[in-house]
Scaffold this motif. Sequence first.
Motif, PDB file in Angstrom:
ATOM      1  N   LEU A  82       6.519  -3.590  -8.554  1.00  0.00           N
ATOM      2  CA  LEU A  82       6.561  -4.071  -7.178  1.00  0.00           C
ATOM      3  C   LEU A  82       7.923  -3.828  -6.549  1.00  0.00           C
ATOM      4  CD1 LEU A  82       5.025  -5.463  -4.927  1.00  0.00           C
ATOM      5  CD2 LEU A  82       5.644  -7.659  -5.939  1.00  0.00           C
ATOM      6  N   GLN A  83       8.973  -3.997  -7.309  1.00  0.00           N
ATOM      7  CA  GLN A  83      10.331  -3.833  -6.766  1.00  0.00           C
ATOM      8  C   GLN A  83      10.576  -2.423  -6.237  1.00  0.00           C
ATOM      9  OE1 GLN A  83      12.512  -4.879 -10.276  1.00  0.00           O
ATOM     10  NE2 GLN A  83      12.682  -2.767 -10.976  1.00  0.00           N
ATOM     11  N   ASP A  84       9.836  -1.423  -6.748  1.00  0.00           N
ATOM     12  CA  ASP A  84      10.015  -0.038  -6.306  1.00  0.00           C
ATOM     13  C   ASP A  84       9.039   0.371  -5.203  1.00  0.00           C
ATOM     14  OD1 ASP A  84      11.899   0.139  -8.351  1.00  0.00           O
ATOM     15  OD2 ASP A  84      10.460   1.006  -9.774  1.00  0.00           O
ATOM     16  N   ALA A 102       8.333   9.512   7.986  1.00  0.00           N
ATOM     17  CA  ALA A 102       9.048   8.915   6.854  1.00  0.00           C
ATOM     18  C   ALA A 102      10.182   9.795   6.338  1.00  0.00           C
ATOM     19  CB  ALA A 102       8.071   8.616   5.722  1.00  0.00           C
ATOM     20  N   GLN A 103      10.107  11.104   6.599  1.00  0.00           N
ATOM     21  CA  GLN A 103      11.135  12.012   6.104  1.00  0.00           C
ATOM     22  C   GLN A 103      12.413  11.951   6.932  1.00  0.00           C
ATOM     23  OE1 GLN A 103       9.302  15.864   5.543  1.00  0.00           O
ATOM     24  NE2 GLN A 103       7.535  14.929   4.587  1.00  0.00           N
ATOM     25  N   THR A 104      12.324  11.416   8.144  1.00  0.00           N
ATOM     26  CA  THR A 104      13.523  11.373   8.996  1.00  0.00           C
ATOM     27  C   THR A 104      14.137   9.976   9.092  1.00  0.00           C
ATOM     28  OG1 THR A 104      12.219  11.012  11.009  1.00  0.00           O
ATOM     29  CG2 THR A 104      12.704  13.303  10.395  1.00  0.00           C
ATOM     30  N   PRO A 110      14.922   8.947   1.259  1.00  0.00           N
ATOM     31  CA  PRO A 110      15.128   9.122  -0.187  1.00  0.00           C
ATOM     32  C   PRO A 110      13.893   8.740  -1.016  1.00  0.00           C
ATOM     33  CG  PRO A 110      16.760   7.587   0.749  1.00  0.00           C
ATOM     34  CD  PRO A 110      15.827   7.969   1.836  1.00  0.00           C
ATOM     35  N   LEU A 111      13.086   7.812  -0.503  1.00  0.00           N
ATOM     36  CA  LEU A 111      11.883   7.398  -1.220  1.00  0.00           C
ATOM     37  C   LEU A 111      10.843   8.516  -1.228  1.00  0.00           C
ATOM     38  CD1 LEU A 111      11.549   3.811   0.311  1.00  0.00           C
ATOM     39  CD2 LEU A 111      12.553   4.433  -1.906  1.00  0.00           C
ATOM     40  N   VAL A 112      10.748   9.237  -0.117  1.00  0.00           N
ATOM     41  CA  VAL A 112       9.792  10.352  -0.027  1.00  0.00           C
ATOM     42  C   VAL A 112      10.132  11.413  -1.063  1.00  0.00           C
ATOM     43  CG1 VAL A 112       8.913  12.204   1.456  1.00  0.00           C
ATOM     44  CG2 VAL A 112       9.283   9.935   2.414  1.00  0.00           C
ATOM     45  N   ALA A 114      11.345  11.079  -3.921  1.00  0.00           N
ATOM     46  CA  ALA A 114      11.034  10.651  -5.279  1.00  0.00           C
ATOM     47  C   ALA A 114       9.536  10.671  -5.587  1.00  0.00           C
ATOM     48  CB  ALA A 114      11.577   9.239  -5.509  1.00  0.00           C
ATOM     49  N   LEU A 115       8.702  10.922  -4.589  1.00  0.00           N
ATOM     50  CA  LEU A 115       7.249  10.913  -4.778  1.00  0.00           C
ATOM     51  C   LEU A 115       6.710  12.292  -5.159  1.00  0.00           C
ATOM     52  CD1 LEU A 115       6.206   8.759  -1.678  1.00  0.00           C
ATOM     53  CD2 LEU A 115       6.206   8.047  -4.072  1.00  0.00           C
ATOM     54  N   PRO A 116       5.588  12.318  -5.874  1.00  0.00           N
ATOM     55  CA  PRO A 116       4.974  13.609  -6.219  1.00  0.00           C
ATOM     56  C   PRO A 116       4.104  14.179  -5.094  1.00  0.00           C
ATOM     57  CG  PRO A 116       3.781  11.837  -7.279  1.00  0.00           C
ATOM     58  CD  PRO A 116       4.954  11.205  -6.570  1.00  0.00           C
ATOM     59  N   PHE A 117       4.056  13.505  -3.948  1.00  0.00           N
ATOM     60  CA  PHE A 117       3.283  13.963  -2.795  1.00  0.00           C
ATOM     61  C   PHE A 117       4.071  13.601  -1.534  1.00  0.00           C
ATOM     62  CE2 PHE A 117       1.716   9.868  -4.273  1.00  0.00           C
ATOM     63  CZ  PHE A 117       1.903   9.062  -3.156  1.00  0.00           C
ATOM     64  N   PRO A 118       3.847  14.316  -0.444  1.00  0.00           N
ATOM     65  CA  PRO A 118       4.596  14.038   0.789  1.00  0.00           C
ATOM     66  C   PRO A 118       4.019  12.842   1.556  1.00  0.00           C
ATOM     67  CG  PRO A 118       3.091  15.853   1.149  1.00  0.00           C
ATOM     68  CD  PRO A 118       2.964  15.479  -0.305  1.00  0.00           C
ATOM     69  N   ILE A 119       4.869  12.207   2.344  1.00  0.00           N
ATOM     70  CA  ILE A 119       4.430  11.175   3.287  1.00  0.00           C
ATOM     71  C   ILE A 119       5.042  11.518   4.627  1.00  0.00           C
ATOM     72  CG2 ILE A 119       4.580   8.748   3.968  1.00  0.00           C
ATOM     73  CD1 ILE A 119       4.343   7.939   1.115  1.00  0.00           C
ATOM     74  N   GLY A 120       4.200  11.589   5.638  1.00  0.00           N
ATOM     75  CA  GLY A 120       4.653  11.838   7.007  1.00  0.00           C
ATOM     76  C   GLY A 120       4.696  10.524   7.758  1.00  0.00           C
ATOM     77  N   THR A 121       3.602  10.157   8.429  1.00  0.00           N
ATOM     78  CA  THR A 121       3.506   8.877   9.126  1.00  0.00           C
ATOM     79  C   THR A 121       3.039   7.830   8.123  1.00  0.00           C
ATOM     80  OG1 THR A 121       2.984   9.985  11.206  1.00  0.00           O
ATOM     81  CG2 THR A 121       2.391   7.664  11.039  1.00  0.00           C
ATOM     82  N   HIS A 122       3.670   6.654   8.167  1.00  0.00           N
ATOM     83  CA  HIS A 122       3.356   5.575   7.219  1.00  0.00           C
ATOM     84  C   HIS A 122       3.190   4.272   7.980  1.00  0.00           C
ATOM     85  CE1 HIS A 122       4.269   2.466   4.175  1.00  0.00           C
ATOM     86  NE2 HIS A 122       3.730   3.320   3.327  1.00  0.00           N
ATOM     87  N   LEU A 123       2.087   3.570   7.699  1.00  0.00           N
ATOM     88  CA  LEU A 123       1.834   2.256   8.286  1.00  0.00           C
ATOM     89  C   LEU A 123       1.504   1.284   7.161  1.00  0.00           C
ATOM     90  CD1 LEU A 123      -0.113   4.457  10.206  1.00  0.00           C
ATOM     91  CD2 LEU A 123       0.326   2.535  11.675  1.00  0.00           C
TER      92      LEU A 123
END
Length: 195
Positions: A82-84, A102-104, A110-112, A114-123
Amino acid sequence: MRDLGYNPDDLSVQISEMLVATTDTADSEIDQAVPEVLKLVRDKLKMDVVFVSEFANGRRVFRFVDTPPDQPVIAPGGSDPLQDAWCQRVVDGRLPQYIPDAQTLPASAPLVKALPFPIGTHLSVPIVLQSGEVYGTLCAFSFKPKEPAEADDLKVLRYTAQLAAKKIDEHRALARQRPPEPELSLVPIEKKKGW
């Protein structure tokens, strides 16, 4: 045509009908309704992934997930500390509920990476129970920034999270009312003479 007082194609009406239609005692119906609601939300918001997470024993557990069939980046039952988790960061205010890209954003970039997949818009919105307890979150994200990004999408998630919280509260209340399962134990039977 008769005026019903609402638009039956409205997303909030469809979500309400799906979640409210499940009977209070039918766990399997609740389990069937949630994936349908998540698919509806994912399609309407044009997101790639929508999920419900639960915070349990220091972990974020993915309870329900809707992803494109060809890109199952997360799966029900999966978990991480949970902490991560992005979810915890949203709940405690380290990340905003709505991130257009999320990339900007300095807090998420920095969290993006570290992921094995991209994240653009996040809600992400918390699912808050009547007691004030945060059950977990309802999240949606796209692999690329959504064009145009729409802050109103967050209203849809908040509304859906409120309905989900209501269903969880009802389910827990019913579980408390059920009689406890009898405890069964295996006790050897004494052999009697003549057997």
